[in-house]
Design an enzyme around this catalytic site. Structure first.
Site, PDB file in Angstrom:
ATOM      1  N   ARG A  87      27.156  30.391  13.495  1.00  0.00           N
ATOM      2  CA  ARG A  87      26.800  30.817  12.139  1.00  0.00           C
ATOM      3  C   ARG A  87      27.517  32.110  11.754  1.00  0.00           C
ATOM      4  O   ARG A  87      27.423  33.121  12.456  1.00  0.00           O
ATOM      5  CB  ARG A  87      25.280  31.029  12.058  1.00  0.00           C
ATOM      6  N   GLN A 155      13.622  32.005  13.609  1.00  0.00           N
ATOM      7  CA  GLN A 155      14.083  33.219  12.926  1.00  0.00           C
ATOM      8  C   GLN A 155      15.609  33.331  12.979  1.00  0.00           C
ATOM      9  O   GLN A 155      16.262  33.647  11.977  1.00  0.00           O
ATOM     10  CB  GLN A 155      13.426  34.448  13.586  1.00  0.00           C
ATOM     11  N   ILE A 156      16.154  33.078  14.159  1.00  0.00           N
ATOM     12  CA  ILE A 156      17.615  33.181  14.333  1.00  0.00           C
ATOM     13  C   ILE A 156      18.339  32.126  13.480  1.00  0.00           C
ATOM     14  O   ILE A 156      19.428  32.378  12.964  1.00  0.00           O
ATOM     15  CB  ILE A 156      17.980  33.028  15.834  1.00  0.00           C
ATOM     16  N   HIS A 157      17.719  30.965  13.304  1.00  0.00           N
ATOM     17  CA  HIS A 157      18.322  29.913  12.476  1.00  0.00           C
ATOM     18  C   HIS A 157      18.102  30.158  10.974  1.00  0.00           C
ATOM     19  O   HIS A 157      18.668  29.424  10.146  1.00  0.00           O
ATOM     20  CB  HIS A 157      17.741  28.541  12.842  1.00  0.00           C
ATOM     21  N   GLY A 158      17.272  31.143  10.640  1.00  0.00           N
ATOM     22  CA  GLY A 158      17.002  31.425   9.233  1.00  0.00           C
ATOM     23  C   GLY A 158      16.395  30.204   8.548  1.00  0.00           C
ATOM     24  O   GLY A 158      15.608  29.465   9.158  1.00  0.00           O
ATOM     25  N   GLY A 159      16.802  29.964   7.299  1.00  0.00           N
ATOM     26  CA  GLY A 159      16.260  28.837   6.530  1.00  0.00           C
ATOM     27  C   GLY A 159      16.533  27.500   7.209  1.00  0.00           C
ATOM     28  O   GLY A 159      15.712  26.573   7.144  1.00  0.00           O
ATOM     29  N   GLU A 182      -4.988  21.151  27.415  1.00  0.00           N
ATOM     30  CA  GLU A 182      -5.448  21.476  28.787  1.00  0.00           C
ATOM     31  C   GLU A 182      -6.164  22.816  28.835  1.00  0.00           C
ATOM     32  O   GLU A 182      -6.151  23.504  29.848  1.00  0.00           O
ATOM     33  CB  GLU A 182      -4.276  21.456  29.787  1.00  0.00           C
ATOM     34  N   THR A 184      -7.322  26.051  25.859  1.00  0.00           N
ATOM     35  CA  THR A 184      -6.608  27.010  25.018  1.00  0.00           C
ATOM     36  C   THR A 184      -6.298  28.302  25.801  1.00  0.00           C
ATOM     37  O   THR A 184      -6.841  28.532  26.887  1.00  0.00           O
ATOM     38  CB  THR A 184      -7.459  27.385  23.785  1.00  0.00           C
ATOM     39  N   SER A 185      -5.459  29.129  25.202  1.00  0.00           N
ATOM     40  CA  SER A 185      -5.097  30.398  25.854  1.00  0.00           C
ATOM     41  C   SER A 185      -6.331  31.267  26.109  1.00  0.00           C
ATOM     42  O   SER A 185      -6.426  31.945  27.138  1.00  0.00           O
ATOM     43  CB  SER A 185      -4.095  31.165  24.985  1.00  0.00           C
TER      44      SER A 185
HETATM   45  C1  LIG Z   1      -1.454  16.970  20.335  1.00  0.00           C
HETATM   46  C2  LIG Z   1      -2.669  17.066  21.238  1.00  0.00           C
HETATM   47  C3  LIG Z   1      -2.736  16.269  22.373  1.00  0.00           C
HETATM   48  C4  LIG Z   1      -3.855  16.329  23.207  1.00  0.00           C
HETATM   49  N1  LIG Z   1      -3.892  15.520  24.313  1.00  0.00           N
HETATM   50  C5  LIG Z   1      -5.014  15.502  25.066  1.00  0.00           C
HETATM   51  C6  LIG Z   1      -5.124  14.599  26.189  1.00  0.00           C
HETATM   52  O1  LIG Z   1      -4.214  13.814  26.482  1.00  0.00           O
HETATM   53  N2  LIG Z   1      -6.253  14.601  26.906  1.00  0.00           N
HETATM   54  C7  LIG Z   1      -7.295  15.440  26.613  1.00  0.00           C
HETATM   55  O2  LIG Z   1      -8.296  15.406  27.315  1.00  0.00           O
HETATM   56  N3  LIG Z   1      -7.217  16.300  25.564  1.00  0.00           N
HETATM   57  C8  LIG Z   1      -6.116  16.344  24.783  1.00  0.00           C
HETATM   58  N4  LIG Z   1      -6.048  17.214  23.707  1.00  0.00           N
HETATM   59  C9  LIG Z   1      -7.214  18.047  23.390  1.00  0.00           C
HETATM   60  C10 LIG Z   1      -7.040  19.477  23.833  1.00  0.00           C
HETATM   61  O3  LIG Z   1      -7.148  19.579  25.236  1.00  0.00           O
HETATM   62  C11 LIG Z   1      -8.121  20.297  23.101  1.00  0.00           C
HETATM   63  O4  LIG Z   1      -7.785  20.305  21.705  1.00  0.00           O
HETATM   64  C12 LIG Z   1      -8.179  21.704  23.646  1.00  0.00           C
HETATM   65  O5  LIG Z   1      -8.709  21.728  24.963  1.00  0.00           O
HETATM   66  C13 LIG Z   1      -9.077  22.622  22.767  1.00  0.00           C
HETATM   67  O6  LIG Z   1     -10.325  22.043  22.582  1.00  0.00           O
HETATM   68  P1  LIG Z   1     -10.892  21.861  21.104  1.00  0.00           P
HETATM   69  O7  LIG Z   1      -9.828  21.251  20.246  1.00  0.00           O
HETATM   70  O8  LIG Z   1     -12.201  21.172  21.216  1.00  0.00           O
HETATM   71  O9  LIG Z   1     -11.080  23.336  20.576  1.00  0.00           O
HETATM   72  P2  LIG Z   1     -12.443  24.210  20.591  1.00  0.00           P
HETATM   73  O10 LIG Z   1     -13.064  24.195  21.957  1.00  0.00           O
HETATM   74  O11 LIG Z   1     -13.288  23.800  19.435  1.00  0.00           O
HETATM   75  O12 LIG Z   1     -11.809  25.646  20.328  1.00  0.00           O
HETATM   76  C14 LIG Z   1     -11.568  26.184  19.009  1.00  0.00           C
HETATM   77  C15 LIG Z   1     -11.234  27.658  19.167  1.00  0.00           C
HETATM   78  O13 LIG Z   1     -12.332  28.365  19.756  1.00  0.00           O
HETATM   79  C16 LIG Z   1     -11.906  29.015  20.950  1.00  0.00           C
HETATM   80  N5  LIG Z   1     -12.965  28.947  21.970  1.00  0.00           N
HETATM   81  C17 LIG Z   1     -13.698  27.846  22.319  1.00  0.00           C
HETATM   82  N6  LIG Z   1     -14.559  28.165  23.290  1.00  0.00           N
HETATM   83  C18 LIG Z   1     -14.370  29.488  23.551  1.00  0.00           C
HETATM   84  C19 LIG Z   1     -14.982  30.412  24.463  1.00  0.00           C
HETATM   85  N7  LIG Z   1     -15.944  30.045  25.317  1.00  0.00           N
HETATM   86  N8  LIG Z   1     -14.539  31.686  24.463  1.00  0.00           N
HETATM   87  C20 LIG Z   1     -13.556  32.076  23.644  1.00  0.00           C
HETATM   88  N9  LIG Z   1     -12.937  31.258  22.753  1.00  0.00           N
HETATM   89  C21 LIG Z   1     -13.350  29.982  22.714  1.00  0.00           C
HETATM   90  C22 LIG Z   1     -10.662  28.243  21.414  1.00  0.00           C
HETATM   91  O14 LIG Z   1      -9.822  29.053  22.227  1.00  0.00           O
HETATM   92  C23 LIG Z   1     -10.013  27.903  20.074  1.00  0.00           C
HETATM   93  O15 LIG Z   1      -9.311  29.025  19.602  1.00  0.00           O
HETATM   94  C24 LIG Z   1      -4.928  17.204  22.888  1.00  0.00           C
HETATM   95  C25 LIG Z   1      -4.844  18.042  21.743  1.00  0.00           C
HETATM   96  C26 LIG Z   1      -3.734  17.975  20.919  1.00  0.00           C
HETATM   97  C27 LIG Z   1      -3.673  18.895  19.699  1.00  0.00           C
END
Ligand SMILES: Cc1cc2nc3c(=O)[nH]c(=O)nc-3n(C[C@H](O)[C@H](O)[C@H](O)COP(=O)(O)OP(=O)(O)OC[C@H]3O[C@@H](n4cnc5c(N)ncnc54)[C@H](O)[C@@H]3O)c2cc1C
Length: 206
Positions: A87, A155-159, A182, A184-185
Site C-alpha cells: 500500500r 487498522q493497518i488495512h484502513g478502509g 469454551e 469467556t475471558s
Molecule cells: C460461534 C460460536 C460457537 C460455539 N460453539 C460451541 C460448541 O461447539 N459447544 C458448546 O458447548 N458451546 C459453544 N458455544 C457457546 C459458548 O461456549 C458460550 O457462548 C460461552 O461459553 C459463553 O456462554 P454464554 O453465551 O451463555 O454467556 P453468559 O454466560 O451468559 O455470559 C455473558 C457475559 O457475562 C459474563 N459472565 C457470566 N458469568 C460470569 C461470572 N460468574 N463472573 C463474571 N462474568 C461472568 C461473561 O463473561 C460474558 O461477558 C459457541 C458460541 C459461539 C458464539
C-alpha cells in the site's frame, strides 16, 4: 452448552442450565448439525459424572482454542506485513511509516509470547501433569492477542480492512469467538484465580 459430532454431522446433545434441550444449532457460521438426536450420553460413566467429564474436556479444548488464536494472530500479522509493503500513501509504502511499524512490532511480540504459553501448556498435558490453570492462561492470553492482532490488522488495512475483499475482517470476527467459546475471558480469569489460590491452600468461599 452443546456437543457436535462433526464427522457424523449430528448433534449429540444440547444442555442449557444443566437440562438437555432439543434444538437446532442455527444462528452462527461454524455449524454442522442437520437434525438433533440426543442418545444416552452416560454410557460407560456413572450418573452425575457428566459435569466433571465436561470440565476435563474443556481443559484440553482450551489449548486448542489457544492454538487457533495463534493461527488467527499469525494470519493477521502476515496479511498486515504484506499489505503494508504494497500500500502506497504520500509516495511511500505505509510500511515506511513508524506508526505502522509500531503496530507490527507489538503484534509479533505478543504473538510469540502467547505461542510460548500455549506450547508450554500442551507440554504439561502431554506429560500428564496438571494443566487446568495453564490452559485457562493460554486461552486467555492467546485469544486476547488474536483479538488485538486482528484489530491492528484492520487498522493497518484502513478502509480496505472493513471490506470482505481482504480476509482481515474475518480474522476480527473469528478472534472474537476465541474470547467467548469454551468459556469467556472473564471465566478464564476466575479459573486462574481459583487455581492459584487453591495452590496456595485457599478455597474460595470455603
Ligand atoms: C460461534 C460460536 C460457537 C460455539 N460453539 C460451541 C460448541 O461447539 N459447544 C458448546 O458447548 N458451546 C459453544 N458455544 C457457546 C459458548 O461456549 C458460550 O457462548 C460461552 O461459553 C459463553 O456462554 P454464554 O453465551 O451463555 O454467556 P453468559 O454466560 O451468559 O455470559 C455473558 C457475559 O457475562 C459474563 N459472565 C457470566 N458469568 C460470569 C461470572 N460468574 N463472573 C463474571 N462474568 C461472568 C461473561 O463473561 C460474558 O461477558 C459457541 C458460541 C459461539 C458464539
Amino acid at each position: 452448552m452443546f456437543v457436535l459430532d462433526a464427522c457424523r454431522q449430528r448433534v449429540l446433545g444440547f444442555f442449557a442450565r444443566g437440562r438437555p434441550v432439543a434444538a437446532d444449532a442455527g444462528g452462527f457460521g461454524p455449524r454442522c448439525a442437520h437434525r438433533c438426536e440426543v442418545p444416552d450420553l452416560s454410557a460407560g460413566r456413572g450418573e452425575g459424572e457428566g459435569f466433571v467429564q465436561f470440565m476435563k474436556t474443556l481443559d484440553g479444548g482450551r489449548i486448542s482454542i489457544g492454538a487457533m488464536s495463534l493461527g488467527i494472530a499469525q494470519a493477521a500479522l502476515d496479511a498486515s506485513v504484506r499489505y503494508s509493503k504494497e500500500r502506497k500513501q504520500f509516495g511511500r509504502s505505509i510500511a515506511d511509516f513508524q506508526a505502522i511499524q509500531l503496530l507490527l512490532a507489538d503484534m509479533v511480540t505478543e504473538l510469540e509470547a502467547a505461542r510460548l504459553l500455549v506450547y508450554a501448556t500442551a507440554r504439561l498435558k502431554d506429560r500428564g501433569q496438571p494443566f487446568t490453570r495453564f490452559s485457562a492462561m493460554a486461552k486467555l492470553k492467546a485469544s486476547t492477542v488474536a483479538m488485538r492482532a486482528a484489530d491492528a490488522a484492520v487498522q493497518i488495512h484502513g478502509g480496505a480492512g472493513y471490506m470482505t475483499d481482504h480476509p482481515v475482517e474475518r480474522y476480527f470476527r473469528d478472534a472474537k469467538l476465541m474470547e467467548i467459546g469454551e468459556g469467556t475471558s472473564q471465566i478464564q480469569k476466575l479459573i486462574i484465580a481459583r487455581e492459584i489460590l487453591r495452590e496456595a491452600g485457599h478455597r474460595i468461599g470455603g
